[in-house]
Design an enzyme around this catalytic site. Structure first.
Site, short mmCIF file in Angstrom:
data_model
loop_
_atom_site.label_atom_id
_atom_site.label_comp_id
_atom_site.label_asym_id
_atom_site.label_seq_id
_atom_site.Cartn_x
_atom_site.Cartn_y
_atom_site.Cartn_z
N HIS A 171 1.94 1.99 -3.26
CA HIS A 171 1.14 3.02 -3.66
C HIS A 171 1.52 4.49 -3.73
O HIS A 171 0.86 5.44 -4.26
CB HIS A 171 -0.33 3.06 -3.20
CG HIS A 171 -1.04 1.59 -3.28
ND1 HIS A 171 -2.31 1.43 -2.60
CD2 HIS A 171 -0.57 0.36 -3.92
CE1 HIS A 171 -2.62 0.13 -3.26
NE2 HIS A 171 -1.50 -0.55 -4.08
N ASP A 185 0.91 -1.11 -0.03
CA ASP A 185 0.09 0.01 -0.07
C ASP A 185 1.00 1.18 -0.17
O ASP A 185 1.91 1.00 -0.55
CB ASP A 185 -1.11 0.02 1.20
CG ASP A 185 -2.31 0.67 0.88
OD1 ASP A 185 -2.24 2.04 0.80
OD2 ASP A 185 -3.54 0.22 0.99
#
Ligand SMILES: *[C@@H]1O[C@H](CO)[C@@H](O)[C@H](O)[C@H]1NC(C)=O
Ligand SMILES: *[C@@H]1O[C@H](CO)[C@@H](O)[C@H](O)[C@H]1NC(C)=O
Ligand SMILES: *[C@@H]1O[C@H](CO)[C@@H](O)[C@H](O)[C@H]1NC(C)=O
Ligand SMILES: *[C@@H]1O[C@H](CO)[C@@H](O)[C@H](O)[C@H]1NC(C)=O
Ligand SMILES: *[C@@H]1O[C@H](CO)[C@@H](O)[C@H](O)[C@H]1NC(C)=O
Ligand SMILES: *[C@@H]1O[C@H](CO)[C@@H](O)[C@H](O)[C@H]1NC(C)=O
Length: 349
Positions: free
Chosen positions: A195, A172
């Site tokens: 991310h 993430d």
């Protein structure tokens, strides 16, 4: 017992996890305040339980109400998230319960965290909440690119945070900054997979604290889903994000190298609350010397709010090429600002 003894000792103390061992540690609260400077030297591996009984819970390790702390050592925090990730339902359920954070600092002031490695956390690797004056230096974070919600370092309600010289490869956000983050300095981070570095999401709940004074510099992104992202929910909750600088960043085949998204609303979660244009005011955000390659054509996206347009956006020396056929482009919606120096993609405001 070692922590409690060191913490109670007048003048402080050192807790040593010896290099000879691998230690199974069940959820553990290291509670302050302590009577002096306390050091945690982790030379061996701490292992979380892979057991299903430990997939729920807020944290694996928590340090609470400590002033004047150092954590260092050659060991690892091994979260053993592999058996827990299948229980993560957050990709389809906005009110999902979070899995345990590897190490959360709660109300910690003056902390120096160096050389520590975090592996395969069940959810966030590190989190800071209600902290002041914390340094992460030469920290390593590792988890698979498809592991859910394994943010590297999550910051909220904290001031004076520095993250430098660190490697974050996770599933993430490499670093995420939530409400109440102030004076955060991120320098020389390798991010990817992951991310990217994200401010937000903001505006999800009522009465969120503002965010200000965020600097990200000399940082490289490798194949990440975003480079530097700002995202706010499509909700009516107000707050202000201001005084942000992104300086000297390198993008290597990154999906959204520069993105502001004020329409964030995963899996229609906003339908449960009040659908609205975001009222989070974004202002004074500078992007300077951002270069490299984008894996999508729209290398720059400013999707700002109609009721609170982005203000004072500055683009200076941008060179983001599209890794594909055609030239990179930018998308602008409700954004005001200025640009200086070469611009690829061409600036759209
Ligand atoms: C950074 O941390 C690693 C352990 O992860 C260690 O081997 C290395 O010496 C550290 N580098 C510096 C400059 O302290
Ligand atoms: C951020 O850190 C860099 C490098 O450590 C330093 O040069 C810079 O002055 C810092 N900026 C702020 C705002 O603290
Ligand atoms: C938000 O703040 C207002 C004014 O301080 C208060 O009346 C309201 O109850 C708060 N809402 C929540 C959900 O905390
Ligand atoms: C372009 O994308 C390909 C694969 O999609 C990748 O191997 C290559 O490294 C990328 N090139 C650049 C300059 O990012
Ligand atoms: C920007 O907003 C438009 C709709 O207004 C949407 O179609 C598009 O996917 C958004 N892009 C990003 C990167 O958020
Ligand atoms: C932009 O980057 C490309 C490839 O990375 C390079 O060839 C080009 O000279 C750069 N343009 C500017 C204006 O710096």
């Amino acid at each position: 017992m070692a922590w409690n003894a060191a913490c109670a000792n007048n003048g402080g103390g050192l807790v040593l996890v010896p290099a000879i061992g691998r230690f199974l540690v069940l959820p553990l609260l290291l509670q302050g305040p302590c009577n002096g400077f306390i050091q945690l030297q982790i030379d061996g591996d701490l292992l979380a339980s892979p057991d299903k009984a430990f997939v729920s819970g807020y944290y694996w390790l928590q340090i609470h109400q400590v002033n004047n702390l150092a954590i260092h050592g050659l060991g690892r925090l091994v979260g053993r998230g592999q058996t827990a990730w299948p229980y993560n339902t957050c990709s389809t359920d906005a009110s999902c319960t979070r899995l345990p954070i590897n190490l959360i600092f709660q109300s910690v002031n003056i902390a120096r965290i160096r050389n520590i490695k975090s592996f395969h956390s069940k959810s966030f690797h590190f989190a800071l909440n209600g902290c002041n004056d914390v340094l992460f230096d030469n920290v390593t974070v590792i988890a698979p690119s498809d592991s859910p919600n394994t943010d590297g370092i999550h910051i909220s309600m904290s001031t004076g945070i520095t993250i430098q010289n660190s490697l974050i490869a996770t599933g993430d956000d490499c670093i995420s900054l939530g409400p109440g983050s102030h004076t955060v300095n991120i320098t020389n981070v390798h991010c990817g997979p992951g991310h990217g570095i994200s401010i937000g999401s903001l505006g999800r709940y009522p009465n969120e604290s503002d965010v200000s004074g965020i600097t990200v510099r000399d940082t490289k992104f490798y194949g990440t889903m975003n480079g530097v992202r700002i995202k706010t929910w499509s909700s009516s909750y107000q707050s202000v994000l201001s005084n942000v600088a992104f300086l000297n960043l390198e993008m290597h085949n990154v999906n959204n190298p520069i993105v502001i998204d004020q329409n964030y609303c995963p899996h229609n979660a906003c339908q449960q609350t009040k659908v609205s244009e975001s009222r989070v005011q974004i202002k004074d955000v500078k992007y300077e010397d951002i270069r490299g390659s984008s894996s999508i054509q729209a290398a720059v996206t400013f999707n700002c709010s109609q009721v609170a347009p982005c203000q004072g956006i500055v683009l200076q020396n941008i060179n983001l090429t599209f890794n594909g056929t055609g030239s990179s482009t930018s998308i602008c919606q409700n954004v005001r600002g200025s640009s200086f120096g070469p611009q690829l993609p061409p600036c759209c405001f």
